[in-house]
Design a protein around this motif. Structure first.
Motif, PDB file in Angstrom:
ATOM      1  N   GLU A  45      -5.359 -11.377  -5.898  1.00 56.42           N
ATOM      2  CA  GLU A  45      -5.626 -10.013  -6.355  1.00 56.42           C
ATOM      3  C   GLU A  45      -6.723 -10.060  -7.407  1.00 56.42           C
ATOM      4  OE1 GLU A  45      -1.888  -8.761  -8.035  1.00 56.42           O
ATOM      5  OE2 GLU A  45      -2.157  -9.985  -9.830  1.00 56.42           O
ATOM      6  N   LEU A  81      -3.571  -6.909   4.020  1.00 57.66           N
ATOM      7  CA  LEU A  81      -3.253  -6.459   2.672  1.00 57.66           C
ATOM      8  C   LEU A  81      -1.739  -6.377   2.529  1.00 57.66           C
ATOM      9  CD1 LEU A  81      -5.868  -3.592   2.217  1.00 57.66           C
ATOM     10  CD2 LEU A  81      -6.016  -5.962   1.436  1.00 57.66           C
ATOM     11  N   GLN A  82      -1.248  -6.591   1.333  1.00 57.80           N
ATOM     12  CA  GLN A  82       0.182  -6.484   1.091  1.00 57.80           C
ATOM     13  C   GLN A  82       0.685  -5.085   1.440  1.00 57.80           C
ATOM     14  OE1 GLN A  82       1.512  -7.233  -2.954  1.00 57.80           O
ATOM     15  NE2 GLN A  82       3.313  -8.265  -2.129  1.00 57.80           N
ATOM     16  N   SER A  83      -0.179  -4.101   1.270  1.00 64.56           N
ATOM     17  CA  SER A  83       0.203  -2.722   1.590  1.00 64.56           C
ATOM     18  C   SER A  83       0.326  -2.479   3.091  1.00 64.56           C
ATOM     19  CB  SER A  83      -0.809  -1.745   0.976  1.00 64.56           C
ATOM     20  OG  SER A  83      -2.106  -1.997   1.492  1.00 64.56           O
ATOM     21  N   GLY A  84      -0.080  -3.453   3.909  1.00 66.44           N
ATOM     22  CA  GLY A  84       0.141  -3.331   5.342  1.00 66.44           C
ATOM     23  C   GLY A  84      -1.052  -3.510   6.250  1.00 66.44           C
ATOM     24  N   ASP A  99      -4.022  -3.875  -4.959  1.00 62.52           N
ATOM     25  CA  ASP A  99      -3.454  -4.425  -3.727  1.00 62.52           C
ATOM     26  C   ASP A  99      -3.666  -5.939  -3.713  1.00 62.52           C
ATOM     27  OD1 ASP A  99      -2.148  -4.455  -1.278  1.00 62.52           O
ATOM     28  OD2 ASP A  99      -3.463  -2.952  -0.361  1.00 62.52           O
TER      29      ASP A  99
END
Length: 169
Positions: A45, A81-84, A99
């Motif tokens: 990050e 991304l961790q958000s998807g 993110d």
């Protein structure tokens, strides 16, 4: 640049990133007498809370490294991304502030039949977290006891069950 091959301390001191995780991915190397090299999972990050511009030039996100002489293919690489959202392996992309980039590098293909790999080497791979117990059994035909030791008789039986039957006319 070159985060996957650069020591964490160097990357963090030369770029505004924080590397949260960097580890080998079990079972990502293709099974073979010579196991394929393992991929890495890298999570990073911005250390400044700002967006990151990613200039990706990553191979093996669509087509895995092939095994040879009976070895199996390695795992595909993946950038997300961790958000998807999944990211493209090539081109310029923005990682939003806050993110986390998750980059899984591809594994190499195995060489030779996995059933010819020394069972002790497979047991060591399992002990070191490079190969799972399930893959030791299903891909290499190596059966381990609860202590992680090779069960020689069960391994002979499992390998015999996994070997292709001779062709009959």
């Amino acid at each position: 640049s070159g985060v996957y091959g650069t020591p964490v301390e160097i990357a963090e001191s030369t770029a505004p990133v924080r590397i949260l995780r960097r580890e080998l991915i079990a079972d990502s190397g293709g099974a073979g007498r010579c196991r394929g090299g393992l991929g890495q999972r890298i999570e990073l990050e911005s250390s400044e809370g700002a967006p990151i511009q990613l200039f990706a030039g990553v191979e093996r996100t669509k087509y895995p490294a092939r095994g040879r002489e009976g070895g199996t293919e390695g795992a595909l690489g993946r950038i997300s991304l961790q958000s998807g959202p999944r990211l493209a392996g090539k081109g310029e992309q923005t990682i939003p502030a806050g993110d986390t980039l998750i980059w899984e590098t591809p594994g190499g293909g195995g060489y030779g039949s996995p059933l010819d790999r020394d069972p002790a080497a497979v047991a060591l791979d399992v002990k070191q977290g490079l190969v799972s117990v399930a893959s030791a059994r299903s891909a290499y035909g190596v059966v381990l006891d609860k202590a992680g030791r090779v069960d020689a008789n069960a391994t002979l039986e499992q390998r015999a069950a996994l070997r292709p039957s001779p062709a009959t006319d």
